[in-house]
Design an enzyme around this catalytic site. Sequence first.
Site, mmCIF file in Angstrom:
data_model
loop_
_atom_site.group_PDB
_atom_site.id
_atom_site.type_symbol
_atom_site.label_atom_id
_atom_site.label_comp_id
_atom_site.label_asym_id
_atom_site.label_seq_id
_atom_site.Cartn_x
_atom_site.Cartn_y
_atom_site.Cartn_z
ATOM 1 N N PHE A 1 0.730 -6.767 -5.217
ATOM 2 C CA PHE A 1 0.646 -7.158 -3.636
ATOM 3 C C PHE A 1 -0.560 -8.203 -3.185
ATOM 4 C CE2 PHE A 1 -1.870 -4.308 -0.951
ATOM 5 C CZ PHE A 1 -1.813 -3.401 -1.898
ATOM 6 N N ASP B 1 -7.887 1.565 4.247
ATOM 7 C CA ASP B 1 -8.144 0.420 4.863
ATOM 8 C C ASP B 1 -9.040 -0.454 3.741
ATOM 9 O OD1 ASP B 1 -8.286 -1.292 7.286
ATOM 10 O OD2 ASP B 1 -10.411 -1.546 6.417
ATOM 11 N N LYS C 1 0.744 -1.178 -0.127
ATOM 12 C CA LYS C 1 -0.242 0.123 0.011
ATOM 13 C C LYS C 1 0.856 1.368 0.152
ATOM 14 C CE LYS C 1 -3.594 -1.366 2.864
ATOM 15 N NZ LYS C 1 -4.515 -1.137 4.155
ATOM 16 N N TYR D 1 -3.824 -9.933 -2.664
ATOM 17 C CA TYR D 1 -4.529 -10.684 -3.548
ATOM 18 C C TYR D 1 -4.596 -10.474 -4.885
ATOM 19 C CZ TYR D 1 -6.636 -12.071 1.268
ATOM 20 O OH TYR D 1 -6.637 -12.637 2.470
HETATM 21 P P1 IMP Z 1 -5.882 -3.749 5.884
HETATM 22 O O1 IMP Z 1 -6.461 -2.519 4.868
HETATM 23 O O2 IMP Z 1 -4.470 -3.403 6.412
HETATM 24 O O3 IMP Z 1 -6.980 -4.340 6.975
HETATM 25 O O4 IMP Z 1 -5.499 -4.833 4.916
HETATM 26 C C1 IMP Z 1 -6.131 -4.785 3.639
HETATM 27 C C2 IMP Z 1 -5.999 -6.513 3.031
HETATM 28 O O5 IMP Z 1 -6.492 -6.351 1.658
HETATM 29 C C3 IMP Z 1 -4.533 -6.712 2.716
HETATM 30 O O6 IMP Z 1 -4.553 -8.181 3.351
HETATM 31 C C4 IMP Z 1 -4.109 -6.393 1.205
HETATM 32 O O7 IMP Z 1 -3.156 -7.542 1.128
HETATM 33 C C5 IMP Z 1 -5.542 -6.858 0.615
HETATM 34 N N1 IMP Z 1 -5.657 -5.730 -0.377
HETATM 35 C C6 IMP Z 1 -6.182 -4.627 -0.059
HETATM 36 N N2 IMP Z 1 -5.927 -3.811 -1.268
HETATM 37 C C7 IMP Z 1 -5.435 -4.648 -2.372
HETATM 38 C C8 IMP Z 1 -4.775 -4.415 -3.559
HETATM 39 O O8 IMP Z 1 -4.866 -3.447 -4.171
HETATM 40 N N3 IMP Z 1 -4.376 -5.532 -4.092
HETATM 41 C C9 IMP Z 1 -4.184 -6.710 -3.360
HETATM 42 N N4 IMP Z 1 -4.639 -7.036 -2.060
HETATM 43 C C10 IMP Z 1 -5.142 -5.953 -1.463
#
Ligand code: IMP
Length: 214
Positions: free
Chosen positions: A163, A74, A18, A165
């Site tokens: 990164f 988030d 991110k 998914y």
């Molecule tokens: P959090 O926002 O820190 O709770 O985590 C968000 C989760 O969604 C993480 O595990 C990320 O790997 C996944 N995620 C969010 N945005 C993306 C993206 O753009 N590509 C791939 N996975 C994402």
Amino acid sequence: MRRLDTRTIVVASHNEGKIAEIADLIGPFGFSAKSARELNFIEPEETGTTFEDNAAIKALASAKASGLPALSDDSGLVIDALDGAPGVYTANWAERADGSRDFVMAMNKVEKALQDKAALTPEARTARFVSVLCLAWPDGHTEFFRGEIEGVIAPEPRGTSGFGYDPIFAPEGHDRTFGEMTAQEKHGWKPGEPQALSHRARAFKLFVETCLAA
Ligand code: IMP
């Protein structure tokens, strides 16, 4: 809507994927930005039940710790056949017992859950990525920007870009997954352009149009 009148901010994230995407998106706007990770801020616990709650927890923690406006993200993957899971728990699905994250394991878990629901066709595997950005000021004021992109879960991971998914998510109108796209293709946006592709770029475009507009 409060405008952002400084270009010195904290990117309230500890997630390298991110942080890289947000650095890319804010780059053209002349920001001087450090991440919560670089500043060694403690990663707050995400105890909320909505993307908005968790985005606010992260942005407010960094704004209060730094005395600067802070921008958090988030985000998560919402899969229709799984009643919206993993949703706000998308990061948790990748967590191992030792606290590390394993996205190959997480993507296998998604595939297993879809197979258990006999969701094998593209029509049965619809999903969306959601990103909620929160801009928080040290006085506790918050602004939110939400971006979503519809797509389908691919039958197996494809590509090594991005990164999390990215290798299993093919956005609408594209055969390739985010994992098979360059960062620029995944954003699908440059300042001034009317369209954006990724959930994060769509949320960021709203932030630019509202908080940065002249
Ligand atoms: P959090 O926002 O820190 O709770 O985590 C968000 C989760 O969604 C993480 O595990 C990320 O790997 C996944 N995620 C969010 N945005 C993306 C993206 O753009 N590509 C791939 N996975 C994402």
